[in-house]
Scaffold this motif. Structure first.
Motif, PDB file in Angstrom:
ATOM      1  N   VAL A   1       0.836  -1.208   0.000  1.00 35.99           N
ATOM      2  CA  VAL A   1       0.000   0.000   0.000  1.00 35.99           C
ATOM      3  C   VAL A   1       0.867   1.252   0.000  1.00 35.99           C
ATOM      4  CG1 VAL A   1      -1.623   1.367   1.369  1.00 35.99           C
ATOM      5  CG2 VAL A   1      -2.000  -1.079   1.070  1.00 35.99           C
ATOM      6  N   LEU A   2       1.875   1.269   0.814  1.00 33.79           N
ATOM      7  CA  LEU A   2       2.752   2.440   0.912  1.00 33.79           C
ATOM      8  C   LEU A   2       3.508   2.675  -0.394  1.00 33.79           C
ATOM      9  CD1 LEU A   2       4.115   1.985   4.549  1.00 33.79           C
ATOM     10  CD2 LEU A   2       2.386   3.603   3.737  1.00 33.79           C
ATOM     11  N   ALA A   3       3.931   1.593  -1.054  1.00 33.55           N
ATOM     12  CA  ALA A   3       4.627   1.724  -2.332  1.00 33.55           C
ATOM     13  C   ALA A   3       3.704   2.315  -3.396  1.00 33.55           C
ATOM     14  CB  ALA A   3       5.153   0.357  -2.783  1.00 33.55           C
ATOM     15  N   ALA A   4       2.453   1.855  -3.442  1.00 31.89           N
ATOM     16  CA  ALA A   4       1.484   2.359  -4.418  1.00 31.89           C
ATOM     17  C   ALA A   4       1.178   3.836  -4.177  1.00 31.89           C
ATOM     18  CB  ALA A   4       0.195   1.536  -4.342  1.00 31.89           C
ATOM     19  N   SER A   5       0.979   4.215  -2.919  1.00 35.24           N
ATOM     20  CA  SER A   5       0.654   5.609  -2.611  1.00 35.24           C
ATOM     21  C   SER A   5       1.817   6.535  -2.939  1.00 35.24           C
ATOM     22  CB  SER A   5       0.267   5.746  -1.139  1.00 35.24           C
ATOM     23  OG  SER A   5       1.325   5.340  -0.290  1.00 35.24           O
TER      24      SER A   5
ATOM     25  N   VAL B   1      -7.467   1.979  -4.164  1.00 32.12           N
ATOM     26  CA  VAL B   1      -8.168   2.728  -3.128  1.00 32.12           C
ATOM     27  C   VAL B   1      -7.883   4.223  -3.242  1.00 32.12           C
ATOM     28  CG1 VAL B   1      -6.512   2.773  -1.214  1.00 32.12           C
ATOM     29  CG2 VAL B   1      -8.939   2.477  -0.736  1.00 32.12           C
ATOM     30  N   ILE B   2      -6.717   4.575  -3.772  1.00 28.82           N
ATOM     31  CA  ILE B   2      -6.405   5.991  -3.981  1.00 28.82           C
ATOM     32  C   ILE B   2      -6.937   6.474  -5.329  1.00 28.82           C
ATOM     33  CG2 ILE B   2      -4.530   7.651  -4.332  1.00 28.82           C
ATOM     34  CD1 ILE B   2      -2.903   6.094  -2.291  1.00 28.82           C
ATOM     35  N   SER B   3      -6.810   5.674  -6.370  1.00 32.97           N
ATOM     36  CA  SER B   3      -7.183   6.127  -7.706  1.00 32.97           C
ATOM     37  C   SER B   3      -8.694   6.148  -7.933  1.00 32.97           C
ATOM     38  CB  SER B   3      -6.520   5.255  -8.779  1.00 32.97           C
ATOM     39  OG  SER B   3      -6.934   3.906  -8.656  1.00 32.97           O
TER      40      SER B   3
ATOM     41  N   GLY C   1     -12.422  -2.694  -3.283  1.00 36.85           N
ATOM     42  CA  GLY C   1     -13.423  -3.716  -3.548  1.00 36.85           C
ATOM     43  C   GLY C   1     -12.899  -5.118  -3.288  1.00 36.85           C
ATOM     44  N   PRO C   2     -13.212  -6.047  -4.195  1.00 31.58           N
ATOM     45  CA  PRO C   2     -12.799  -7.440  -4.002  1.00 31.58           C
ATOM     46  C   PRO C   2     -11.356  -7.714  -4.406  1.00 31.58           C
ATOM     47  CG  PRO C   2     -14.061  -7.239  -6.016  1.00 31.58           C
ATOM     48  CD  PRO C   2     -14.084  -5.880  -5.363  1.00 31.58           C
TER      49      PRO C   2
ATOM     50  N   LEU D   1      -5.508   1.170   7.102  1.00 34.39           N
ATOM     51  CA  LEU D   1      -4.289   1.867   6.663  1.00 34.39           C
ATOM     52  C   LEU D   1      -4.484   2.495   5.293  1.00 34.39           C
ATOM     53  CD1 LEU D   1      -1.276   2.610   6.935  1.00 34.39           C
ATOM     54  CD2 LEU D   1      -0.740   0.421   5.864  1.00 34.39           C
ATOM     55  N   SER D   2      -5.148   1.769   4.385  1.00 33.55           N
ATOM     56  CA  SER D   2      -5.374   2.287   3.033  1.00 33.55           C
ATOM     57  C   SER D   2      -6.198   3.563   3.065  1.00 33.55           C
ATOM     58  CB  SER D   2      -6.080   1.232   2.177  1.00 33.55           C
ATOM     59  OG  SER D   2      -5.290   0.074   2.025  1.00 33.55           O
ATOM     60  N   HIS D   3      -7.233   3.581   3.898  1.00 34.70           N
ATOM     61  CA  HIS D   3      -8.088   4.763   3.979  1.00 34.70           C
ATOM     62  C   HIS D   3      -7.360   5.936   4.631  1.00 34.70           C
ATOM     63  CE1 HIS D   3     -11.563   2.907   2.267  1.00 34.70           C
ATOM     64  NE2 HIS D   3     -11.615   1.969   3.195  1.00 34.70           N
ATOM     65  N   LEU D   4      -6.503   5.661   5.590  1.00 35.56           N
ATOM     66  CA  LEU D   4      -5.701   6.735   6.186  1.00 35.56           C
ATOM     67  C   LEU D   4      -4.780   7.350   5.132  1.00 35.56           C
ATOM     68  CD1 LEU D   4      -4.774   5.163   9.634  1.00 35.56           C
ATOM     69  CD2 LEU D   4      -6.173   7.209   9.256  1.00 35.56           C
ATOM     70  N   THR D   5      -4.201   6.493   4.301  1.00 37.01           N
ATOM     71  CA  THR D   5      -3.343   6.968   3.213  1.00 37.01           C
ATOM     72  C   THR D   5      -4.149   7.807   2.228  1.00 37.01           C
ATOM     73  OG1 THR D   5      -2.016   4.951   3.422  1.00 37.01           O
ATOM     74  CG2 THR D   5      -1.732   6.242   1.414  1.00 37.01           C
ATOM     75  N   LYS D   6      -5.372   7.376   1.958  1.00 32.56           N
ATOM     76  CA  LYS D   6      -6.256   8.095   1.037  1.00 32.56           C
ATOM     77  C   LYS D   6      -6.622   9.473   1.577  1.00 32.56           C
ATOM     78  CE  LYS D   6     -10.448   6.541   0.683  1.00 32.56           C
ATOM     79  NZ  LYS D   6     -11.534   5.580   0.379  1.00 32.56           N
TER      80      LYS D   6
END
Length: 245
Positions: free
Chosen positions: A79-83, A137-139, A144-145, A171-176
């Protein structure tokens, strides 16, 4: 008017958190769909992140005894790498892309996933799962699934799946939230008040859903998840294609 909006938001947050507590993701898809009607894309995604952080965070806390910390660690790295990549390219969301992107996600739950040999218990696969889900989740606002396909082959029961997914989704939503902070910071105070009042209902919905999922069998859990997510995705895809045309 403010009271009507407040009541509508409270009911929506409770019901969508309840669904997420049962199925792990359907509620978040519906909540984002509602927010996209009310706000610009970036702002809707940021608000969605705030509410879902409360919902997923509480669900992760209620089921913390079942979290697989080894898998969670590798998911977090992905997740951190993608963000970091999306921040570097200065990504900006588009409504049509969001609608069609989310609408196509349910395809994943119907793929012959066993043939893909994906397994979140393998570190490289967990990292890939975090990378893909973080990017989505950011884009487009939700993963989702996507993350589910990495749990199909694991030897985890539904409680461990829900707990570990809730943790990485938090964590993903916090990053978002951090990514779209500028889009949400200028919201009127009345909107933030309604979100803060509705937040406890997200916890209540997640707690209620966690109680329901304990009574479900693994087979019923997976079958219902497929159909609920597919129905929500169909609405997204239809709306996206209509706007595209």
């Amino acid at each position: 008017m403010f009271l009507v909006v407040l009541i509508a938001m409270a009911v929506t947050v409770f019901l969508t958190s309840l669904l997420s507590g049962i199925f792990g993701m359907a509620g978040g898809l519906i909540l984002l769909w509602v927010l996209l009607f009310l706000y610009p894309v970036g702002t809707a995604i940021a608000i969605h992140g705030v509410i879902q952080t409360v919902s997923n965070g509480s669900r992760a806390w209620f089921s913390r005894a079942y979290i697989d910390w080894k898998i969670l660690g590798m998911l977090c790295l992905g997740v951190l790498a993608a963000s970091a990549f999306l921040f570097f390219v200065d990504y900006t969301p588009n409504l049509i892309v969001v609608l069609i992107g989310v609408g196509l996600m349910p395809i994943l739950v119907w793929l012959p996933l066993k043939r893909l040999q994906l397994d979140a218990s393998r570190p490289s696969h967990a990292f890939l799962g975090g990378l893909l889900s973080g990017a989505l989740v950011i884009s487009v606002g939700v993963a989702g699934p996507t993350i589910d396909v990495f749990f199909i082959r694991t030897q985890m029961d539904r409680r461990k799946v829900i707990a570990t997914k809730a943790s990485i989704q938090t964590l993903s939503h916090l990053t978002k939230i951090a990514f779209y902070w500028d889009a949400a910071i200028n919201l009127p105070p009345a909107d933030w008040i309604s979100f803060l009042i509705a937040a406890p209902l997200a916890i209540l919905g997640a707690h209620t859903g966690s109680g329901i999922v304990q009574k479900m069998t693994d087979a019923n859990f997976r079958a219902w998840t497929r159909w609920v997510v597919t129905a929500v995705g169909a609405v997204y895809l239809t709306q996206g294609l209509m706007k595209l045309v």
